[in-house]
Write an enzyme that holds these catalytic residues in place. Structure first.
Site: not given
Ligand code: BG6
Length: 498
Positions: A46, A153, A182-183, A187, A221, A246, A347, A352
């Site tokens: 935009r 997603k 779905d990344h 992997k 994470e 995931h 989180k 990680k």
């Protein structure tokens, strides 16, 4: 088939995902010579921007995040293929102009007319974008070409919205042209799960309730709500943000039966059966017994003091959204009867790391006295999804010396040592697959809906029942609330230490 040249149109081109993941992925494919010759990229968004300004913004991020570094000359060539298209997502005219623009690109560059639409905008616009693509006739390809859509997603926020979105998508594109990303499936280590299980003869015979005691999936994470993320996250929470997609996907790769072949439907038929076989936590009592939700309080992560979840930027100070979740899952199939799968995601945990650990049953303890020692739990197979990708197998060994004392030792496979060069990013593989029309590593409609069905019961118990289960608390930088430890202790288990 091989990835084919096409024009990639990215909706939401000024967003974080485009800058941090999509464009760097396309750049790295180009650097590695994997990107089909003649791929063009059109950023649709935009904000008012000239091509140069758009490119400069992409370059700035590519310098920071690109897997193979940033080479001025290679970037200079690559960036020529990128242009910007300004339009509201709801403005039909913007799509007419896009259509003309795409034809023009094909004429100028000798493109055939293949189009890959990547919907990476805020989810509120998914419907509008699909409807408008259809109205402009962009969902139909010209003869001998294809038009495909990748949907980012979140794919809905519950079963009803996911169904609705699936309806809109299916009115616009055929299922075979629809790629729900779905990344995690892209992997390298997730793809290797099937290879580990089905290309090695030592694991599969043991891969069942006779030999496996329990399976854990941890996704930790250290980040919190940086960069304004709280605005989205506080409406989603850990269960919707990571578990519905995931982590249930990873779990279905671990638990599925061998597929008859590696075709997209061959694999997805087996994965969906796993999700369908999940025992449903469909009452508040079952949810209270099998699911723990939590929020972090102020603490220290990586030596820095960080605020608590409710004090984060753009998070409601009275938020009842979970930033941590731990679950016990039961897969009611012949193979897995009685084997708990534990999943935890949080989180602001100490670091990680995502890993899957398969804990095998202990042998009879008649010969060696291992009671209460670290050798009691003998064999654990750990699949490190990220970072330090690899697989290790824990066995028990005699400590050299004159007495019979046992200790666990580890056999370790590390991608970095065995294969040297780094793995491609998930988005690289997935973009190529979409260009090749291969949906194996994308979620199918029924998988997404089955997963939401399971998640909806839990959300319902949390947010709509009369006596909702508690929100557990933990200090940021620690391994989650004590309630999550209790969850496993009830079964005589403990979370693996990472
Ligand atoms: C995203 C979630 O899908 O995945 C984020 O929305 C999460 O909250 C991210 O941080 C994790 O991805 P990765 O590849 O860094 O593990």
């Amino acid at each position: 088939s091989r990835p084919q040249p096409c024009t990639v149109v990215i909706f939401g081109a000024t967003g974080d995902l485009t800058h941090r993941k999509l464009v760097p992925a396309l750049y790295n494919l180009a650097v590695d010579g994997e990107l089909p010759h003649g791929v063009k990229i059109v950023g649709f968004a935009r904000r008012d921007k000239a091509d140069d300004e758009f490119r400069a913004g992409l370059e700035e991020l590519n310098r920071k995040v690109s897997r193979s570094g940033h080479d001025d000359e290679l970037w200079g060539n690559f960036v020529q293929s990128i242009t910007y298209h300004r339009s509201e997502f709801t403005d039909a005219d913007g799509y007419q102009r896009l259509s003309e623009r795409l034809d023009e690109i094909d004429r100028e560059c000798g493109g055939k007319g293949n189009r890959l639409f990547y919907i990476a905008s805020a989810p509120d616009f998914f419907d509008d974008i699909l409807e408008n693509l259809k109205a402009a006739g962009l969902n139909k390809a010209s003869d001998g070409c294809w038009a495909r859509v990748i949907v980012e997603k979140p794919f809905g926020t519950d079963l009803a919205t996911a169904r609705h979105l699936n309806e809109v998508v299916s009115r616009t594109f055929e299922e075979r042209d629809t790629f729900r990303i779905d990344h995690y499936l892209g992997k390298e280590t997730a793809q290797n799960l099937m290879v580990l299980r089905f290309a090695n003869s030592i694991f599969e015979p043991l891969w069942n309730n006779r030999y496996i005691d329990q399976i854990q999936i941890t996704c930790a994470e250290n980040l919190g709500m940086e960069g304004g993320r709280g605005g989205y996250y506080d409406t989603a929470g850990a269960l919707r943000d990571m578990v519905q997609n995931h982590l249930l996907q990873l779990m279905s790769l671990v638990a599925m039966e061998p597929p008859t072949d590696l075709s997209a439907d061959g694999v997805r038929d087996e994965k969906v059966k796993v999700i369908r076989s999940l025992r449903q936590w469909d009452t508040p009592e079952k949810v209270a017994k099998n699911v723990v939700r939590g929020q972090y309080q102020a603490g220290y992560v990586d030596g820095e003091s960080v605020p608590g979840y409710r004090e984060e930027d753009r998070v409601d100070p009275e938020s009842m959204t979970e930033a941590y979740v731990a679950l016990r899952l039961m897969v009611d199939t012949w193979r897995w009867s009685g084997v708990p799968f534990y999943i935890r995601m949080g989180k602001r945990l100490p670091k990680k790391a995502t890993e899957i650990s398969v804990h095998f049953k202990s042998p009879p303890s008649v010969l060696f006295n291992t009671q209460g020692s670290s050798a009691a739990e003998s064999n654990v197979l750990v699949i490190r999804i990220q970072p330090d990708e690899g697989i290790s197998l824990r066995t028990v060994s005699k400590i050299p010396g004159t007495s019979m004392r046992l200790e666990p030792v580890k056999m370790d496979f590390r991608y970095a040592t065995s294969f040297g060069k780094g793995s491609p990013e998930a988005y690289e593989r997935l973009l190529l697959d979409a260009m090749a029309g291969d949906a194996t590593l994308f979620a199918r409609r029924d998988e997404v809906e089955e997963a939401w069905k399971f998640i909806d019961h839990i959300e319902h118990a949390w947010h709509e029942s009369e006596e909702p289960p508690v929100m557990a608390e933990f200090v940021a930088g620690t391994w989650g609330p004590k309630e999550a430890d209790d969850l496993l202790r009830e079964d005589g288990h403990a979370w693996r230490r990472l």
